[in-house]
Design an enzyme around this catalytic site. Structure first.
Site, PDB file in Angstrom:
ATOM      1  N   CYS A 123       0.816  -1.232   0.000  1.00 46.33           N
ATOM      2  CA  CYS A 123       0.000   0.000   0.000  1.00 46.33           C
ATOM      3  C   CYS A 123       0.844   1.274   0.000  1.00 46.33           C
ATOM      4  O   CYS A 123       0.308   2.369  -0.162  1.00 46.33           O
ATOM      5  CB  CYS A 123      -0.965   0.001   1.180  1.00 46.33           C
ATOM      6  SG  CYS A 123      -2.058  -1.434   1.156  1.00 46.33           S
ATOM      7  N   HIS A 264      -3.624   7.039   2.227  1.00 46.26           N
ATOM      8  CA  HIS A 264      -4.092   5.714   1.805  1.00 46.26           C
ATOM      9  C   HIS A 264      -5.491   5.449   2.372  1.00 46.26           C
ATOM     10  O   HIS A 264      -5.730   5.608   3.562  1.00 46.26           O
ATOM     11  CB  HIS A 264      -3.095   4.664   2.287  1.00 46.26           C
ATOM     12  CG  HIS A 264      -3.543   3.268   2.043  1.00 46.26           C
ATOM     13  ND1 HIS A 264      -4.137   2.875   0.854  1.00 46.26           N
ATOM     14  CD2 HIS A 264      -3.497   2.158   2.822  1.00 46.26           C
ATOM     15  CE1 HIS A 264      -4.426   1.588   0.937  1.00 46.26           C
ATOM     16  NE2 HIS A 264      -4.057   1.141   2.115  1.00 46.26           N
ATOM     17  N   ASN A 294     -10.437  -0.442  -0.076  1.00 40.08           N
ATOM     18  CA  ASN A 294      -8.976  -0.352   0.011  1.00 40.08           C
ATOM     19  C   ASN A 294      -8.372  -0.977  -1.251  1.00 40.08           C
ATOM     20  O   ASN A 294      -8.409  -2.196  -1.415  1.00 40.08           O
ATOM     21  CB  ASN A 294      -8.504  -1.080   1.276  1.00 40.08           C
ATOM     22  CG  ASN A 294      -6.989  -1.050   1.442  1.00 40.08           C
ATOM     23  OD1 ASN A 294      -6.244  -0.782   0.505  1.00 40.08           O
ATOM     24  ND2 ASN A 294      -6.533  -1.338   2.647  1.00 40.08           N
TER      25      ASN A 294
HETATM   26  N1  COA Z   1     -18.427  -8.378  10.001  1.00 42.46           N
HETATM   27  C1  COA Z   1     -18.876  -8.586  11.247  1.00 42.46           C
HETATM   28  N2  COA Z   1     -18.066  -8.817  12.289  1.00 42.46           N
HETATM   29  C2  COA Z   1     -16.746  -8.843  12.037  1.00 42.46           C
HETATM   30  C3  COA Z   1     -16.214  -8.641  10.769  1.00 42.46           C
HETATM   31  C4  COA Z   1     -17.117  -8.404   9.717  1.00 42.46           C
HETATM   32  N3  COA Z   1     -16.708  -8.197   8.465  1.00 42.46           N
HETATM   33  N4  COA Z   1     -14.869  -8.734  10.846  1.00 42.46           N
HETATM   34  C5  COA Z   1     -14.570  -8.976  12.120  1.00 42.46           C
HETATM   35  N5  COA Z   1     -15.702  -9.055  12.859  1.00 42.46           N
HETATM   36  C6  COA Z   1     -15.849  -9.298  14.275  1.00 42.46           C
HETATM   37  C7  COA Z   1     -14.658 -10.004  14.888  1.00 42.46           C
HETATM   38  O1  COA Z   1     -14.755 -11.396  14.674  1.00 42.46           O
HETATM   39  C8  COA Z   1     -14.815  -9.635  16.330  1.00 42.46           C
HETATM   40  O2  COA Z   1     -15.766 -10.469  16.903  1.00 42.46           O
HETATM   41  P1  COA Z   1     -15.615 -10.974  18.428  1.00 42.46           P
HETATM   42  O3  COA Z   1     -15.615  -9.731  19.250  1.00 42.46           O
HETATM   43  O4  COA Z   1     -16.804 -11.827  18.597  1.00 42.46           O
HETATM   44  O5  COA Z   1     -14.303 -11.707  18.449  1.00 42.46           O
HETATM   45  C9  COA Z   1     -15.407  -8.223  16.288  1.00 42.46           C
HETATM   46  O6  COA Z   1     -15.937  -8.070  14.953  1.00 42.46           O
HETATM   47  C10 COA Z   1     -14.400  -7.141  16.546  1.00 42.46           C
HETATM   48  O7  COA Z   1     -13.229  -7.446  15.785  1.00 42.46           O
HETATM   49  P2  COA Z   1     -11.988  -6.486  15.778  1.00 42.46           P
HETATM   50  O8  COA Z   1     -10.941  -7.074  14.921  1.00 42.46           O
HETATM   51  O9  COA Z   1     -11.631  -6.108  17.189  1.00 42.46           O
HETATM   52  O10 COA Z   1     -12.655  -5.231  15.078  1.00 42.46           O
HETATM   53  P3  COA Z   1     -12.027  -3.824  14.866  1.00 42.46           P
HETATM   54  O11 COA Z   1     -12.870  -2.794  15.497  1.00 42.46           O
HETATM   55  O12 COA Z   1     -10.555  -3.824  15.172  1.00 42.46           O
HETATM   56  O13 COA Z   1     -12.188  -3.649  13.308  1.00 42.46           O
HETATM   57  C11 COA Z   1     -10.893  -3.821  11.315  1.00 42.46           C
HETATM   58  C12 COA Z   1     -11.581  -4.580  12.433  1.00 42.46           C
HETATM   59  C13 COA Z   1     -10.261  -4.843  10.387  1.00 42.46           C
HETATM   60  C14 COA Z   1     -11.906  -3.012  10.569  1.00 42.46           C
HETATM   61  C15 COA Z   1      -9.807  -2.901  11.948  1.00 42.46           C
HETATM   62  O14 COA Z   1      -9.006  -3.632  12.832  1.00 42.46           O
HETATM   63  C16 COA Z   1      -8.958  -2.271  10.908  1.00 42.46           C
HETATM   64  O15 COA Z   1      -9.404  -1.476  10.126  1.00 42.46           O
HETATM   65  N6  COA Z   1      -7.657  -2.570  10.894  1.00 42.46           N
HETATM   66  C17 COA Z   1      -6.764  -2.060   9.897  1.00 42.46           C
HETATM   67  C18 COA Z   1      -6.941  -2.885   8.652  1.00 42.46           C
HETATM   68  C19 COA Z   1      -6.373  -2.223   7.446  1.00 42.46           C
HETATM   69  O16 COA Z   1      -6.633  -1.090   7.188  1.00 42.46           O
HETATM   70  N7  COA Z   1      -5.582  -2.987   6.713  1.00 42.46           N
HETATM   71  C20 COA Z   1      -5.004  -2.563   5.515  1.00 42.46           C
HETATM   72  C21 COA Z   1      -3.906  -1.613   5.762  1.00 42.46           C
HETATM   73  S1  COA Z   1      -3.091  -1.294   4.276  1.00 42.46           S
END
Ligand code: COA
Length: 341
Positions: A123, A264, A294
């Site tokens: 990215c 990004h 993304n």
């Molecule tokens: N739909 C519903 N629930 C989902 C889900 C989805 N698509 N993806 C994950 N969950 C659930 C998880 O299983 C978790 O459930 P649990 O509490 O029962 O274990 C809950 O949602 C919370 O998960 P968590 O990972 O703590 O969520 P979050 O608030 O951190 O959000 C992201 C997850 C991925 C959106 C966030 O971590 C993020 O944006 N990270 C950066 C990712 C990114 O930008 N990557 C590319 C960079 S180049």
């Protein structure tokens, strides 16, 4: 130590004179994802800001998307393809292991015998590509460079993994950088690039490379994107602020000098957290991830073109671009937008 440099102190300078884009026709909505995995539109919008994304047709690969973006750029800038002497494609999803995408894109777009190669910093790849092109122009090696960010991430998404399949998407964007020997204007004003390779598994495709070649026994999930979302979130919010500040300090500027932040497009919450810590006004932060998701290397030029189309990118505007992602890698570029009329 990361690399930070104020550029444009020698002649020629590298001017950013145009941006072109392409997204595939097929739109995949959050409602459709609800039918595929255990997720909801409400969860995706509130945690990421993404409402829809574009997905390549089965017959489209990365060079097809890239060539569309380059043709858009050539048309908008009125450039003859044979006048381009350097073509860099930033991508994580090339058509083949080799040859690289860039020679294929060059030929598709009529750039006979152009110097062409790929670069992969995921990215951050587009930022690395701009830095390379700027260096080539300022040292007199190249006169007119096209830098493309293009991805077909849909081919490396595990469509049963709700943690990643709601985030990533396909698209392409391209910019023109041109040598300018004149005394006026500032072109590319600086770059900041860095990396931390201590935890590659935070965001990766584990199999299919030389460490773990794909075999009959390779689980499909291991040939797709896997991510430690929370770690990447922490890294992204921190590095967006730090990289921007290091670059502005080196260039002798402050956030008040920045007209537009084109970061990004990973997650709306990352952009909200970071822009608050940076003290930059919300209306200066470009956001198009709601419509495109993304798109990794393509994300920054797609966001920049979106700002242009919405009348937010005035000629002469100082633009701060920041990329971050797998590696971990990051990169920022400070540049004045000087479109070819
Ligand atoms: N739909 C519903 N629930 C989902 C889900 C989805 N698509 N993806 C994950 N969950 C659930 C998880 O299983 C978790 O459930 P649990 O509490 O029962 O274990 C809950 O949602 C919370 O998960 P968590 O990972 O703590 O969520 P979050 O608030 O951190 O959000 C992201 C997850 C991925 C959106 C966030 O971590 C993020 O944006 N990270 C950066 C990712 C990114 O930008 N990557 C590319 C960079 S180049």
């Amino acid at each position: 130590m990361s690399l930070v440099a104020a550029t444009g102190r020698t002649r020629p300078r590298a001017r950013l004179t145009g941006v072109g884009t392409y997204v595939p026709e097929r739109v995949l909505t959050n409602a459709e994802l609800e039918e595929m995995v255990d997720t909801s539109d409400e969860w995706i919008v509130s945690r990421t800001g993404i409402r829809q994304r574009h997905i390549a047709a089965p017959e489209q690969a990365t060079t097809d998307l890239a060539a569309e973006a380059v043709n858009d750029l050539l048309a908008r800038t009125g450039t003859n393809p044979t006048d381009v002497d350097l073509l860099i494609v930033a991508t994580t999803t090339p058509d083949y292991v080799f040859p690289p995408c860039a020679p294929i894109v060059g030929t598709k777009c009529g750039m006979d015998h152009v110097a062409a190669y790929d670069t992969n910093a995921v990215c951050s790849g587009f930022m690395y590509g701009i830095a390379q092109a700027t260096g080539m122009i300022e040292s007199g090696i190249a006169r007119r460079a096209v830098v493309v960010g293009a991805e077909t991430l849909s081919r490396i998404i595990d469509w049963t993994d709700r943690a990643t399949c709601v985030l990533f998407a396909d698209g392409a964007g391209a910019v023109m950088l041109e040598a300018d020997d004149g005394e006026q204007g500032s072109g590319v004003m600086g770059v900041e690039l860095g990396s931390d390779g201590s935890s590659p598994a935070d965001l990766w495709v584990p199999a299919g490379g030389t460490r773990t070649p794909r075999s009959e026994d390779t689980p499909l999930a291991d040939t797709c994107i896997q991510m430690n979302g929370r770690e990447v979130f922490r890294f992204a919010t921190r590095i967006l602020v730090e990289s921007s500040q290091r670059l502005l300090d080196e260039a002798g500027m402050t956030m008040d000098d920045v007209d537009l932040l084109v970061a990004h497009q990973a997650n709306e919450r990352i952009l909200d957290h970071a822009s608050e810590r940076m003290g930059i006004a919300r209306e200066k932060v470009v956001m198009n991830l709601d419509r495109v998701g993304n798109t990794s290397s393509a994300s920054i030029p797609l966001a920049m073109a979106d700002a242009r189309d919405r009348g937010l990118l005035d000629a002469g505007a100082v633009v701060l671009m920041v990329g971050f992602g797998a590696g971990l890698t990051w990169g920022s570029v400070l540049v004045r937008w000087e479109p070819r009329a």
